[in-house]
Design a protein around this motif. Structure first.
Motif, PDB file in Angstrom:
ATOM      1  N   ALA A  34      11.980  -0.951  -5.145  1.00  0.00           N
ATOM      2  CA  ALA A  34      11.182  -0.162  -4.198  1.00  0.00           C
ATOM      3  C   ALA A  34      10.505  -1.068  -3.170  1.00  0.00           C
ATOM      4  O   ALA A  34      10.466  -0.755  -1.978  1.00  0.00           O
ATOM      5  CB  ALA A  34      10.142   0.669  -4.943  1.00  0.00           C
ATOM      6  N   ILE A  35       9.979  -2.197  -3.628  1.00  0.00           N
ATOM      7  CA  ILE A  35       9.323  -3.137  -2.721  1.00  0.00           C
ATOM      8  C   ILE A  35      10.343  -3.706  -1.731  1.00  0.00           C
ATOM      9  O   ILE A  35      10.093  -3.750  -0.523  1.00  0.00           O
ATOM     10  CB  ILE A  35       8.616  -4.251  -3.514  1.00  0.00           C
ATOM     11  N   LEU A  36      11.497  -4.109  -2.228  1.00  0.00           N
ATOM     12  CA  LEU A  36      12.539  -4.658  -1.352  1.00  0.00           C
ATOM     13  C   LEU A  36      13.033  -3.620  -0.347  1.00  0.00           C
ATOM     14  O   LEU A  36      13.192  -3.924   0.834  1.00  0.00           O
ATOM     15  CB  LEU A  36      13.710  -5.182  -2.178  1.00  0.00           C
ATOM     16  N   ALA A  37      13.270  -2.400  -0.815  1.00  0.00           N
ATOM     17  CA  ALA A  37      13.768  -1.348   0.087  1.00  0.00           C
ATOM     18  C   ALA A  37      12.756  -1.036   1.177  1.00  0.00           C
ATOM     19  O   ALA A  37      13.121  -0.857   2.347  1.00  0.00           O
ATOM     20  CB  ALA A  37      14.110  -0.094  -0.717  1.00  0.00           C
ATOM     21  N   THR A  38      11.478  -0.979   0.807  1.00  0.00           N
ATOM     22  CA  THR A  38      10.437  -0.688   1.789  1.00  0.00           C
ATOM     23  C   THR A  38      10.332  -1.809   2.818  1.00  0.00           C
ATOM     24  O   THR A  38      10.236  -1.560   4.021  1.00  0.00           O
ATOM     25  CB  THR A  38       9.089  -0.454   1.089  1.00  0.00           C
ATOM     26  N   ARG A  39      10.387  -3.041   2.353  1.00  0.00           N
ATOM     27  CA  ARG A  39      10.318  -4.179   3.281  1.00  0.00           C
ATOM     28  C   ARG A  39      11.536  -4.223   4.195  1.00  0.00           C
ATOM     29  O   ARG A  39      11.416  -4.443   5.401  1.00  0.00           O
ATOM     30  CB  ARG A  39      10.192  -5.492   2.490  1.00  0.00           C
ATOM     31  N   PRO A  64       0.792  -1.230   0.000  1.00  0.00           N
ATOM     32  CA  PRO A  64       0.000   0.000   0.000  1.00  0.00           C
ATOM     33  C   PRO A  64       0.832   1.292   0.000  1.00  0.00           C
ATOM     34  O   PRO A  64       0.330   2.354  -0.355  1.00  0.00           O
ATOM     35  CB  PRO A  64      -0.832  -0.109   1.285  1.00  0.00           C
ATOM     36  N   GLN A  65       2.105   1.213   0.361  1.00  0.00           N
ATOM     37  CA  GLN A  65       2.972   2.395   0.385  1.00  0.00           C
ATOM     38  C   GLN A  65       3.576   2.723  -0.983  1.00  0.00           C
ATOM     39  O   GLN A  65       4.177   3.780  -1.154  1.00  0.00           O
ATOM     40  CB  GLN A  65       4.136   2.183   1.359  1.00  0.00           C
ATOM     41  N   ILE A  66       3.433   1.819  -1.950  1.00  0.00           N
ATOM     42  CA  ILE A  66       4.145   1.947  -3.220  1.00  0.00           C
ATOM     43  C   ILE A  66       3.151   2.051  -4.372  1.00  0.00           C
ATOM     44  O   ILE A  66       2.169   1.307  -4.421  1.00  0.00           O
ATOM     45  CB  ILE A  66       5.068   0.724  -3.422  1.00  0.00           C
ATOM     46  N   ASP A  67       3.425   2.943  -5.321  1.00  0.00           N
ATOM     47  CA  ASP A  67       2.603   3.039  -6.535  1.00  0.00           C
ATOM     48  C   ASP A  67       3.035   1.920  -7.474  1.00  0.00           C
ATOM     49  O   ASP A  67       4.112   1.978  -8.064  1.00  0.00           O
ATOM     50  CB  ASP A  67       2.787   4.400  -7.197  1.00  0.00           C
ATOM     51  N   CYS A  68       2.199   0.909  -7.593  1.00  0.00           N
ATOM     52  CA  CYS A  68       2.515  -0.255  -8.420  1.00  0.00           C
ATOM     53  C   CYS A  68       1.828  -0.210  -9.783  1.00  0.00           C
ATOM     54  O   CYS A  68       1.804  -1.212 -10.499  1.00  0.00           O
ATOM     55  CB  CYS A  68       2.112  -1.530  -7.682  1.00  0.00           C
ATOM     56  N   GLY A 124       0.436  -8.205  -1.780  1.00  0.00           N
ATOM     57  CA  GLY A 124       1.321  -8.473  -2.903  1.00  0.00           C
ATOM     58  C   GLY A 124       0.961  -7.723  -4.166  1.00  0.00           C
ATOM     59  O   GLY A 124      -0.040  -7.016  -4.236  1.00  0.00           O
ATOM     60  N   VAL A 125       1.812  -7.913  -5.152  1.00  0.00           N
ATOM     61  CA  VAL A 125       1.594  -7.327  -6.472  1.00  0.00           C
ATOM     62  C   VAL A 125       1.544  -8.473  -7.472  1.00  0.00           C
ATOM     63  O   VAL A 125       2.331  -9.416  -7.402  1.00  0.00           O
ATOM     64  CB  VAL A 125       2.683  -6.273  -6.824  1.00  0.00           C
TER      65      VAL A 125
END
Length: 122
Positions: free
Chosen positions: A105-110, A76-80, A89-90
């Protein structure tokens, strides 16, 4: 390479196997010190060490593939856009893999979430 992951990928239809094998290689290059494991019946990577947290997982389904950061707060934090998402998930297809910038971006956020202590009891 984890034999369980090899077996999981080998059982997939060719287009899904190729797409997830490519994703696996990308994740291995982005998470070189992480451990490749099966978690929740899907391949993924966890931090090194006996208490390493799950960072990311991926899976194949009948009509799509999915990437899952093992957290309900990352996606929810990332524009996918233009990919379909759920809280966890995406979704993507073999014909439209996730671009590097989105994967990173997903990896960095996690990883930031794990570093901040997400999921630890106070």
């Amino acid at each position: 390479m984890a034999p369980e992951v090899d077996a999981y990928l080998a059982a997939l239809p060719p287009d899904q196997r190729e797409a997830l094998t490519a994703l696996r290689a990308r994740l291995q290059s982005l998470l070189p010190d992480h451990l490749e494991v099966m978690s929740y019946a899907m391949p993924g990577f966890r931090q090194p060490g006996p208490k390493g947290k799950m960072v990311i997982g991926y899976a194949a389904f009948a009509r799509h593939l999915g990437l899952y950061p093992h957290s309900g707060t990352v996606i929810p934090q990332i524009d996918c856009t233009p990919f379909k998402t759920s809280k966890s998930g995406v979704l993507f297809t073999p014909d439209q893999p996730l671009p590097d910038f989105l994967l990173k971006a997903i990896l960095a956020t996690r990883q930031a979430e794990i570093a901040a202590g997400y999921g630890r009891k106070a």
